[in-house]
Design an enzyme around this catalytic site. Sequence first.
Site, short mmCIF file in Angstrom:
data_model
loop_
_atom_site.label_atom_id
_atom_site.label_comp_id
_atom_site.label_asym_id
_atom_site.label_seq_id
_atom_site.Cartn_x
_atom_site.Cartn_y
_atom_site.Cartn_z
N ASP A 1 0.83 -1.21 0.00
CA ASP A 1 0.00 0.00 0.00
C ASP A 1 0.86 1.26 0.00
OD1 ASP A 1 -2.05 -1.92 0.42
OD2 ASP A 1 -1.77 -1.75 2.59
N GLU B 1 -11.20 -0.54 -3.62
CA GLU B 1 -10.42 0.00 -2.51
C GLU B 1 -9.18 0.70 -3.05
OE1 GLU B 1 -9.42 -3.46 -0.19
OE2 GLU B 1 -7.70 -3.97 -1.45
N HIS C 1 -3.13 -0.97 -5.27
CA HIS C 1 -3.08 0.02 -4.19
C HIS C 1 -1.98 1.06 -4.47
CE1 HIS C 1 -4.54 0.87 0.02
NE2 HIS C 1 -3.78 1.90 -0.34
N ARG D 1 4.56 -8.12 -0.43
CA ARG D 1 4.07 -7.16 -1.41
C ARG D 1 5.02 -5.96 -1.33
NH1 ARG D 1 -2.04 -6.29 0.15
NH2 ARG D 1 -1.13 -6.51 2.22
#
Length: 344
Positions: free
Chosen positions: A22, A207, A271, A304
């Site tokens: 993110d 999102e 994201h 990630r």
Amino acid sequence: MTDFDVSREQVAINPIVLQRADPCVLRHDGAYYFTGSHPQYDRIVLRRAERLEDLQAADEVTIWERHPDGPQSHLIWAPEIHRVDGAWYVYYAAAPDEDVTVDVPGTDDTFNHRIFVLENTADDPLAGEWTERGQVDTGWESFALDATSFTHDGDQYLVWAQQHPDVKGHSNLYIARMANPWTLATEAVELTRPEFDWETRGFWVNEGPSVLVRGGRVFLTYSGAATGIDYAMGLLTADAGADLLDPASWTKSPEPVFVSDPAAGQYGPGHNSFTQTADGDTVLVYHARTYTEITGDPLRDPNRHARAQVLPFDAAGDPVWGTPVPDTRPTPTSTEVLPADGAF
């Protein structure tokens, strides 16, 4: 034909930061400020460097830690750093526990997150004091996360993801104008909900919004589907002179614009955030994994990694999204959480 130099697509050693999902990168006064979800979900961290490729080696400063109990005691997710009217703000999601509630039509699990805000009025956000401004009242109490903010024509807006009791799925995207950086001035307006096949694989999710204003248009990216190989980025577009609080001002692409690329070894890109090069070129920042088989709980897989590449535009001013670039830095494949300097 396009009007960009493809040799400039990769602007940094990738990943730019290991094990930080993110990712949010803000360029301010010649420096890049980076934050993202820490894999232990218990703190908010910042880094600063003059070049994107130097962020991995930059000192990481913890600016806030989770509470021992209460609504901000678990699963600290997706912090974003923003500069508004001479002050620094971090928007983030936090939960009172790690349980899920069973209150979403058509689904069987939703976390308990809400959106919160930190403020720092010092010139240096790594050294100044961060003050809790509390929860953002979005109009109703339900799973809410991934707040981003942008200023346009003198007004500040908040865009975020939230579950609605009358809408099938885990989260939709909403927008509101702000009275100040921690208070909404208008009611939430729904911009998009999961509806296409690519948005509903594994989970019904919209999102991770991010906003880019360029060339007389407002580009609003977001992510959909479960966070594995199906995770991908979608796009809403509006005219910069339109009423951004009117859903009719926005056009939604039926297809994702940025997806997994097995040829590059990149899976589940999404994201994202946007930043700029020193020359003013737009940079797309996002996270992705290098493998598809995850051992154990995907929430506890730390790999990630944050990546960056130049986002070109064609002669009509449309983004040329392309695909994720291959790694140029070694990346871990185990569930071990690396130290902040990324040594492994």
